[in-house]
Design an enzyme around this catalytic site. Sequence first.
Site, PDB file in Angstrom:
ATOM      1  N   SER A  54       0.853  -1.189   0.000  1.00 21.58           N
ATOM      2  CA  SER A  54       0.000   0.000   0.000  1.00 21.58           C
ATOM      3  C   SER A  54       0.882   1.229   0.000  1.00 21.58           C
ATOM      4  CB  SER A  54      -0.924   0.002   1.221  1.00 21.58           C
ATOM      5  OG  SER A  54      -1.864   1.062   1.111  1.00 21.58           O
ATOM      6  N   GLU A  55       0.483   2.237  -0.783  1.00 21.51           N
ATOM      7  CA  GLU A  55       1.337   3.412  -1.015  1.00 21.51           C
ATOM      8  C   GLU A  55       1.647   4.193   0.246  1.00 21.51           C
ATOM      9  OE1 GLU A  55      -1.092   5.575  -3.784  1.00 21.51           O
ATOM     10  OE2 GLU A  55      -2.258   6.550  -2.226  1.00 21.51           O
TER      11      GLU A  55
END
Lengths: 222, 222
Positions: free
Chosen positions: B48-49
Amino acid sequence: MIDKRVATLADAVAGIGDEATVLIGGFGDSGVPVELVHALLDQGARDLTVVTNNAGSGERDVAALIRERRVRKIVCSYPRSAGSIWFEELWRAGEIELELVPQGTLSERMRAAGAGLGGFFTPTGADTLLAEGKEVRVLGGRRQVFEEPLPGDVALVKAHRADRWGNLVYRTAARNFGPTMATAAALTVVQVEEFVELGELDPEAVVTPGIYVDRVVAVRAP
Amino acid sequence: MIAPLAAVDLARRVAADIPDGSYANLGIGLPTLVADVVGPDKEIVYHSENGILGMGPAPAPGTGDPELINAGKQPVTLLPGGAFFHHTDAFMMMRGGHIDVTVLGAFQVSERGDLANWITDVATMPPAVGGAMDLAVGAQRVLVMTTHVTREGRPKLLPRCSFPLTAAGVVDRVYTDLAVLDVTPEGFVVLEMAPGLTAVELQGLTAARLSFADELGVLPTG
């Protein structure tokens, strides 16, 4: 003797001037230094340039700064959310300037500022609206866009624990932009949930070494 | 009568192409379904960023950590072996080619592999890009998962995108509710089609010119 701890939120944001560029950590509602932003609201600085991933939501933190017309310009990657009503209203009225930056470029531009770089080339954004007006070179066979460093006058960061030297550890995904922003501002102000004694933080686990930190204030978890 | 694939069948088809051991980033929306249908025979590490590897499913109601969220700002969990890191590291993974595969939604894809998935109307809504450009440019393999046509029945697979680009020439393969198509130097090549669909019908719903693989497969359903 080094002691970066300050007693109050007002002490933490003292001296932040009008027209300052303020880096504010957080991703959605995760890792936002809510109390520091509210202290900045009380402190009164205006015509701010705010660098942050989102443009706030509801009536809290960055949204409240925008609502009170304290933000002249926002630099961010994703200003739109279900609750970004204040940003949208002022944007439509032409009362706030938006510089939209791809999220990785936003982070890397702050890293470049913290690392003393003059900028960098990246393929992110090439041949898109967000590269308009920027230098493009073909490097390694790819079209790459030149991006400038993005330093702050101030960074407002939320961490979990700190010692009096300003060494920081974070909690889960609340870490997000904090460590990079801490390196990129002339004055880095951090709110933590608790102070610990010097030597209590595992030196192998310190994420932000105190060299990047100027002031730390403790805010109990609500 | 053309019968598009159900979203879950489409997700299963995409999941079948993600190899065991991949580091993957799933875009917001339809692509998140892929994680729900990957079989227990595969170990895939989700990125996840906002600084998570080894992201797990949503927590049970009433539990969970409000700061542990995914790119869509929804609560998630961390699996054993997972790790947290800061934003610049998260985007270094994306921009530096360390993510093996990403699955993204799309408004439009061109026959040259151009992707438009971030904005359709610049005039009335403030633009927001997030990490879309970084991911599209940086992931080793870019898979697009989308309906074949818009809600109004307009083609999404085009000779050239009319919406602003996210990135140029990045898409490897497109999975729609009617077909699986590779992006090649000669344009779209259809590999599989929904049961009962003819090549003429598919071309009729596609603005780009299609070629068809010699051994055309049938998309599995149910």
